[in-house]
Structure formats: structure tokens, C-alpha cells
Design a protein around this motif. Structure first.
Motif, PDB file in Angstrom:
ATOM      1  N   THR A  53     -54.340  27.793 -12.460  1.00 12.65           N
ATOM      2  CA  THR A  53     -53.418  26.512 -12.467  1.00 12.65           C
ATOM      3  C   THR A  53     -54.543  27.027 -10.668  1.00 12.65           C
ATOM      4  OG1 THR A  53     -52.632  26.232 -14.212  1.00 12.65           O
ATOM      5  CG2 THR A  53     -52.536  24.912 -12.518  1.00 12.65           C
ATOM      6  N   GLU A  54     -53.947  27.669 -10.554  1.00  9.68           N
ATOM      7  CA  GLU A  54     -53.369  27.549  -9.179  1.00  9.68           C
ATOM      8  C   GLU A  54     -54.794  28.256  -8.046  1.00  9.68           C
ATOM      9  OE1 GLU A  54     -51.090  29.850  -5.159  1.00  9.68           O
ATOM     10  OE2 GLU A  54     -50.469  30.130  -7.131  1.00  9.68           O
ATOM     11  N   MET A  55     -55.623  28.567  -8.707  1.00 11.34           N
ATOM     12  CA  MET A  55     -56.736  28.823  -8.301  1.00 11.34           C
ATOM     13  C   MET A  55     -57.850  27.683  -8.496  1.00 11.34           C
ATOM     14  SD  MET A  55     -59.880  32.048  -9.291  1.00 11.34           S
ATOM     15  CE  MET A  55     -59.949  30.753 -11.065  1.00 11.34           C
ATOM     16  N   PHE A  56     -57.898  27.002  -9.520  1.00 13.42           N
ATOM     17  CA  PHE A  56     -58.200  25.503  -9.741  1.00 13.42           C
ATOM     18  C   PHE A  56     -58.317  24.805  -9.060  1.00 13.42           C
ATOM     19  CE2 PHE A  56     -59.386  21.707 -12.467  1.00 13.42           C
ATOM     20  CZ  PHE A  56     -61.215  22.088 -12.877  1.00 13.42           C
ATOM     21  N   VAL A  57     -57.016  24.134  -8.141  1.00 10.18           N
ATOM     22  CA  VAL A  57     -56.683  23.625  -8.331  1.00 10.18           C
ATOM     23  C   VAL A  57     -56.847  23.774  -6.882  1.00 10.18           C
ATOM     24  CG1 VAL A  57     -54.162  22.000  -6.758  1.00 10.18           C
ATOM     25  CG2 VAL A  57     -54.684  22.417  -9.772  1.00 10.18           C
ATOM     26  N   THR A  58     -56.767  24.751  -6.342  1.00 11.22           N
ATOM     27  CA  THR A  58     -57.273  25.181  -4.846  1.00 11.22           C
ATOM     28  C   THR A  58     -59.094  24.897  -5.066  1.00 11.22           C
ATOM     29  OG1 THR A  58     -55.748  26.953  -4.326  1.00 11.22           O
ATOM     30  CG2 THR A  58     -57.612  26.869  -3.087  1.00 11.22           C
ATOM     31  N   ILE A  59     -60.233  25.809  -6.044  1.00 10.24           N
ATOM     32  CA  ILE A  59     -61.520  24.826  -5.626  1.00 10.24           C
ATOM     33  C   ILE A  59     -61.136  23.854  -5.481  1.00 10.24           C
ATOM     34  CG2 ILE A  59     -63.405  25.194  -6.472  1.00 10.24           C
ATOM     35  CD1 ILE A  59     -61.908  28.243  -7.862  1.00 10.24           C
ATOM     36  N   LYS A  60     -60.608  22.973  -6.649  1.00  8.73           N
ATOM     37  CA  LYS A  60     -60.914  21.670  -6.966  1.00  8.73           C
ATOM     38  C   LYS A  60     -60.453  20.952  -5.126  1.00  8.73           C
ATOM     39  CE  LYS A  60     -57.820  18.514  -7.487  1.00  8.73           C
ATOM     40  NZ  LYS A  60     -57.096  18.220  -6.363  1.00  8.73           N
ATOM     41  N   ASN A  61     -59.617  21.620  -4.482  1.00  8.27           N
ATOM     42  CA  ASN A  61     -59.162  20.858  -3.053  1.00  8.27           C
ATOM     43  C   ASN A  61     -60.518  20.977  -2.354  1.00  8.27           C
ATOM     44  OD1 ASN A  61     -57.050  19.872  -3.544  1.00  8.27           O
ATOM     45  ND2 ASN A  61     -55.948  21.035  -3.311  1.00  8.27           N
ATOM     46  N   LYS A  62     -60.821  22.490  -2.139  1.00  6.88           N
ATOM     47  CA  LYS A  62     -62.308  22.296  -1.126  1.00  6.88           C
ATOM     48  C   LYS A  62     -63.823  22.146  -1.473  1.00  6.88           C
ATOM     49  CE  LYS A  62     -60.556  25.887   0.952  1.00  6.88           C
ATOM     50  NZ  LYS A  62     -60.390  25.595   3.232  1.00  6.88           N
ATOM     51  N   ALA A  63     -63.637  21.559  -2.895  1.00  9.75           N
ATOM     52  CA  ALA A  63     -65.282  21.243  -3.969  1.00  9.75           C
ATOM     53  C   ALA A  63     -64.452  19.678  -2.865  1.00  9.75           C
ATOM     54  CB  ALA A  63     -65.038  20.854  -4.701  1.00  9.75           C
ATOM     55  N   VAL A  64     -63.882  18.289  -2.898  1.00  7.91           N
ATOM     56  CA  VAL A  64     -63.521  17.773  -2.360  1.00  7.91           C
ATOM     57  C   VAL A  64     -63.590  17.275  -0.824  1.00  7.91           C
ATOM     58  CG1 VAL A  64     -61.321  15.395  -1.802  1.00  7.91           C
ATOM     59  CG2 VAL A  64     -61.583  17.158  -4.508  1.00  7.91           C
ATOM     60  N   GLU A  65     -62.724  18.666  -0.164  1.00  5.79           N
ATOM     61  CA  GLU A  65     -63.149  18.433   1.908  1.00  5.79           C
ATOM     62  C   GLU A  65     -64.652  18.991   1.248  1.00  5.79           C
ATOM     63  OE1 GLU A  65     -62.194  21.769   4.326  1.00  5.79           O
ATOM     64  OE2 GLU A  65     -60.182  21.240   3.001  1.00  5.79           O
ATOM     65  N   ALA A  66     -65.450  19.771   1.059  1.00  2.00           N
ATOM     66  CA  ALA A  66     -66.519  19.568   1.133  1.00  2.00           C
ATOM     67  C   ALA A  66     -67.157  18.117   0.986  1.00  2.00           C
ATOM     68  CB  ALA A  66     -66.958  20.866   0.107  1.00  2.00           C
ATOM     69  N   PHE A  67     -66.999  17.238   0.465  1.00  4.11           N
ATOM     70  CA  PHE A  67     -67.657  16.148  -0.590  1.00  4.11           C
ATOM     71  C   PHE A  67     -66.889  15.309   1.215  1.00  4.11           C
ATOM     72  CE2 PHE A  67     -67.627  11.896  -2.665  1.00  4.11           C
ATOM     73  CZ  PHE A  67     -68.722  12.047  -2.748  1.00  4.11           C
ATOM     74  N   THR A  68     -66.364  15.148   1.280  1.00  2.08           N
ATOM     75  CA  THR A  68     -65.559  14.395   2.485  1.00  2.08           C
ATOM     76  C   THR A  68     -66.206  15.307   3.357  1.00  2.08           C
ATOM     77  OG1 THR A  68     -63.236  14.237   1.681  1.00  2.08           O
ATOM     78  CG2 THR A  68     -63.360  13.855   3.627  1.00  2.08           C
ATOM     79  N   GLU A  69     -66.741  16.003   4.127  1.00  2.00           N
ATOM     80  CA  GLU A  69     -67.442  16.281   5.443  1.00  2.00           C
ATOM     81  C   GLU A  69     -69.025  16.166   4.829  1.00  2.00           C
ATOM     82  OE1 GLU A  69     -66.044  17.636   8.395  1.00  2.00           O
ATOM     83  OE2 GLU A  69     -64.507  17.421   7.527  1.00  2.00           O
ATOM     84  N   ILE A  70     -69.465  15.919   4.224  1.00  7.93           N
ATOM     85  CA  ILE A  70     -70.386  15.428   3.690  1.00  7.93           C
ATOM     86  C   ILE A  70     -70.665  14.084   3.797  1.00  7.93           C
ATOM     87  CG2 ILE A  70     -72.648  14.448   1.993  1.00  7.93           C
ATOM     88  CD1 ILE A  70     -71.495  18.197   0.824  1.00  7.93           C
ATOM     89  N   MET A  71     -70.126  13.285   3.496  1.00  7.75           N
ATOM     90  CA  MET A  71     -69.595  11.472   3.406  1.00  7.75           C
ATOM     91  C   MET A  71     -69.532  11.641   5.157  1.00  7.75           C
ATOM     92  SD  MET A  71     -70.657  10.706   0.967  1.00  7.75           S
ATOM     93  CE  MET A  71     -70.481   8.754   0.726  1.00  7.75           C
ATOM     94  N   ARG A  72     -68.346  11.948   5.817  1.00 10.42           N
ATOM     95  CA  ARG A  72     -69.093  11.913   7.152  1.00 10.42           C
ATOM     96  C   ARG A  72     -70.160  12.045   8.587  1.00 10.42           C
ATOM     97  NH1 ARG A  72     -63.311  14.800   8.569  1.00 10.42           N
ATOM     98  NH2 ARG A  72     -62.067  13.421   6.958  1.00 10.42           N
ATOM     99  N   MET A  73     -71.548  13.005   7.397  1.00 11.91           N
ATOM    100  CA  MET A  73     -71.698  13.553   8.326  1.00 11.91           C
ATOM    101  C   MET A  73     -72.693  12.587   8.499  1.00 11.91           C
ATOM    102  SD  MET A  73     -73.668  16.236   6.730  1.00 11.91           S
ATOM    103  CE  MET A  73     -72.582  17.815   6.585  1.00 11.91           C
ATOM    104  N   PRO A  74     -73.179  11.668   9.851  1.00 11.62           N
ATOM    105  CA  PRO A  74     -74.293  10.124  10.017  1.00 11.62           C
ATOM    106  C   PRO A  74     -75.589  10.763   9.082  1.00 11.62           C
ATOM    107  CG  PRO A  74     -74.067  12.141  12.243  1.00 11.62           C
ATOM    108  CD  PRO A  74     -73.282  12.634  10.521  1.00 11.62           C
ATOM    109  N   ILE A  75     -76.350   9.416   9.027  1.00 11.79           N
ATOM    110  CA  ILE A  75     -77.983   9.751   8.188  1.00 11.79           C
ATOM    111  C   ILE A  75     -78.643  10.100   9.576  1.00 11.79           C
ATOM    112  CG2 ILE A  75     -79.425   8.839   6.629  1.00 11.79           C
ATOM    113  CD1 ILE A  75     -76.483   7.287   4.910  1.00 11.79           C
TER     114      ILE A  75
END
Length: 107
Positions: free
Chosen positions: A85-107
């Protein structure tokens, strides 16, 4: 004065693959990286976490009712469920963080 020492017999221990395996409890599914896509991998990972937690829950019920032979099986399953469970939550948090960073990129 001397004391005679008899021969020491060492009992046979179960193999590593036999530890934690209980015939009464279903084993969790294995997640394969060769699935069709990210959604299948994510679904498999969620099912894996649910399977590990269900195994720990079943062993906890067996321990509470007195049907469990070795408490070690429950302790191992509970720790495995916690780490999964801890590993899955950590991976989920990293995926959300990566998605947030992609959404902040200028077009």
C-alpha cells in the motif's frame, strides 16, 4: 565432572516458497509489464494491492478466531500489505506530481 552431550537433531524447516502460503486464502494476482497499456498496468496494480490486503485480512480473521496455526503468517502478510500500500501510494503521488509538472509546461 563431565556431562555427556547427546546428538543434536535439527528439524527440517519449510522452504522459502512455503512460508506464508496458506491453502485457505487466495493469492494476489501478479502484475505484468507486458499488458496492453498503462490503464491495464494500473488496474493490475490496484488488483494486486487489493489481493494482498484481502490475504492479510483473511489471515487476521483466522488469527482472531484461533484457526491460524502460525501467527508469523499473519505478521508477514500484514507487513506485505502495508509495504504494498505504501509503495502504491508513493507511485501514485509521483504520477500526480509528474502530471502536474506536465500541465505547467508552456505550449
Amino acid at each position: 565432572m563431565t556431562f555427556p552431550i547427546g546428538g543434536i537433531t535439527i528439524p527440517s524447516f519449510p522452504t522459502v516458497s512455503a512460508i506464508g502460503s496458506t491453502p485457505d486464502v487466495a493469492q494476489p494476482p501478479v502484475v505484468s509489464a507486458a499488458d496492453n497499456g498503462f490503464a491495464d498496468v494500473l488496474t493490475g496494480a490496484i488488483e494486486n494491492v487489493q489481493g494482498v490486503q484481502a490475504n492479510a485480512d483473511a489471515l487476521a480473521v483466522q488469527a482472531a478466531t484461533g484457526d491460524l496455526k502460525d501467527v508469523h503468517d499473519y505478521m508477514i502478510a500484514a507487513q506485505e500489505a502495508s509495504l504494498t500500500t505504501e509503495m502504491f501510494v508513493t507511485i501514485k503521488n509521483k504520477a500526480v506530481e509528474a502530471f502536474t509538472e506536465i500541465m505547467r509546461m508552456p505550449i
